[in-house]
Write an enzyme that holds these catalytic residues in place. Sequence first.
Site, mmCIF file in Angstrom:
data_model
loop_
_atom_site.group_PDB
_atom_site.id
_atom_site.type_symbol
_atom_site.label_atom_id
_atom_site.label_comp_id
_atom_site.label_asym_id
_atom_site.label_seq_id
_atom_site.Cartn_x
_atom_site.Cartn_y
_atom_site.Cartn_z
ATOM 1 N N ARG A 256 -1.641 -7.467 -15.313
ATOM 2 C CA ARG A 256 -0.441 -7.867 -14.672
ATOM 3 C C ARG A 256 -0.085 -9.484 -14.859
ATOM 4 N NH1 ARG A 256 -0.012 -6.841 -8.692
ATOM 5 N NH2 ARG A 256 0.235 -8.836 -8.702
ATOM 6 N N HIS A 260 3.611 -8.579 -8.412
ATOM 7 C CA HIS A 260 3.645 -7.118 -8.426
ATOM 8 C C HIS A 260 5.094 -6.633 -8.632
ATOM 9 C CE1 HIS A 260 3.489 -2.908 -7.326
ATOM 10 N NE2 HIS A 260 4.266 -2.873 -6.259
ATOM 11 N N TYR A 269 -3.221 -13.996 -3.365
ATOM 12 C CA TYR A 269 -4.264 -13.308 -3.259
ATOM 13 C C TYR A 269 -4.916 -13.212 -4.676
ATOM 14 C CZ TYR A 269 -0.851 -9.874 -5.155
ATOM 15 O OH TYR A 269 0.111 -9.168 -6.068
HETATM 16 C C1 LIG Z 1 3.097 7.238 -2.211
HETATM 17 C C2 LIG Z 1 3.382 5.889 -2.136
HETATM 18 N N1 LIG Z 1 2.491 5.006 -1.581
HETATM 19 C C3 LIG Z 1 2.564 3.675 -1.477
HETATM 20 C C4 LIG Z 1 3.574 3.029 -2.156
HETATM 21 C C5 LIG Z 1 3.546 1.532 -2.290
HETATM 22 N N2 LIG Z 1 3.414 1.080 -3.491
HETATM 23 C C6 LIG Z 1 4.203 0.759 -4.565
HETATM 24 S S1 LIG Z 1 3.479 -0.058 -5.884
HETATM 25 C C7 LIG Z 1 2.105 0.434 -5.235
HETATM 26 C C8 LIG Z 1 0.902 0.088 -5.928
HETATM 27 C C9 LIG Z 1 0.643 0.709 -7.302
HETATM 28 O O1 LIG Z 1 -0.441 0.041 -8.069
HETATM 29 P P1 LIG Z 1 -0.574 0.577 -9.519
HETATM 30 O O2 LIG Z 1 -0.623 2.171 -9.554
HETATM 31 O O3 LIG Z 1 -1.889 -0.024 -10.033
HETATM 32 O O4 LIG Z 1 0.544 0.373 -10.465
HETATM 33 P P2 LIG Z 1 1.069 -1.147 -10.920
HETATM 34 O O5 LIG Z 1 2.107 -1.544 -9.758
HETATM 35 O O6 LIG Z 1 -0.131 -2.016 -11.045
HETATM 36 O O7 LIG Z 1 1.747 -0.940 -12.242
HETATM 37 C C10 LIG Z 1 1.835 0.759 -3.998
HETATM 38 C C11 LIG Z 1 0.946 1.129 -3.131
HETATM 39 C C12 LIG Z 1 4.630 3.906 -2.829
HETATM 40 N N3 LIG Z 1 5.413 3.452 -3.720
HETATM 41 N N4 LIG Z 1 4.325 5.329 -2.925
#
Ligand SMILES: Cc1ncc(C[n+]2csc(CCOP(=O)(O)OP(=O)(O)O)c2C)c(N)n1
Length: 357
Positions: A256, A260, A269
């Site tokens: 990435r 985020h 971080y």
């Molecule tokens: C059920 C739920 N829990 C927490 C969140 C908050 N949240 C948004 S993005 C994220 C991290 C996701 O990481 P990843 O699956 O690696 O996807 P990336 O953002 O790296 O593409 C979290 C915990 C959410 N959107 N939905």
Amino acid sequence: MSVVAQFEIHHSRFLDEHGRAVEGLPAFARDPANLVALYRCMVLMRAYDAKAIALQRTGQLGTFASLLGKEAIEAGVGSAMTQDDVFLMTYRENGVQLMRGVTLKEMLLYWGGDERGSDYAGPRRDFPICITIAAHATHAVGVAYAMKLRREPRVAVCAIGDGATSKGDFYEGLNAAGAWKLPVVFVVTDNQWAISVPRAKQSAARTLAQKAIAAGIEGVQVDGNDVIAVRHAMDQALAKARSGSGPTLVEAITYRLSDHTTADDASRYRSPDELAEAWKREPVLRLRTYLTGLGAWDKAKEDALLKECNEQVQAAAQAYLDTPPPTAEQMFDHLYAQLPAALARQRAAALGKSVEE
Ligand SMILES: Cc1ncc(C[n+]2csc(CCOP(=O)(O)OP(=O)(O)O)c2C)c(N)n1
Ligand SMILES: [Mg+2]
């Protein structure tokens, strides 16, 4: 004691980080015109991404999740799918959407908080963005089950992140997909981060592809910065699903390169060195270097393409900005075919009317 089961996870890559072919290329990649077409899409994705961030930074767009660094995954997945397949995404797959015919304006409307941006004029059966992490893994299984029951040669493609593979919904979806041998492909973007949680703290599994094994599904790993590897793995997984031979999990390794979202500051971080290292492996330059080496690309073509992409993105941004904001009652109009009574009352209240019970 005897060994009752043994498994291997294979990693595939055709172009290394210097843009050199390190394996014999699959048939589609032997025609440079096909790769140029993918490259053009990847450059457009990057131009769109930069514009979206600029709009957010100037107060003209809501929070935006950048796809910077995963253009090869987007182009590989988007180009392999047919129009009849169904795409179920999380929030970082605007590139696949673009290739499936969702317009830049629709995508900007979505990020601008306008539900009309999820009402795609193009791929009507594709699902809207699923912010709820991993929930759409179960939706994908439902879609694939319907396709199987109807004996349709279609595939549900579920795009999901590395962090999402820790969720129960993901395992439940995988398990059902395996048990029912469904036409579904899970594509995991393993971009090394889930907001501020690094991949190493996310799972003790050596690969995320191996999570498929417990569900009786094939799991493969590809270099997600190599569009040829992504496309080839998707071609194979889609053909397998379409022929009734069941699901595949494709883990695409990438990084990435952005924060985020625009609401995040990743410098708090992660180290600048790690980011600088990751830029050396990025997918757009890799493909450009390869195509330039073949004589299929040059500076004049690059300049013309950048100009074209920027103009296209600029026009879409203007069309988005020129769209009158939705009226209050429209927030009720995009979730239900038939509005439940309680919401019908709220909709009427938003319009300043009352409804008969
Ligand atoms: C059920 C739920 N829990 C927490 C969140 C908050 N949240 C948004 S993005 C994220 C991290 C996701 O990481 P990843 O699956 O690696 O996807 P990336 O953002 O790296 O593409 C979290 C915990 C959410 N959107 N939905
Ligand atoms: Mg991630």
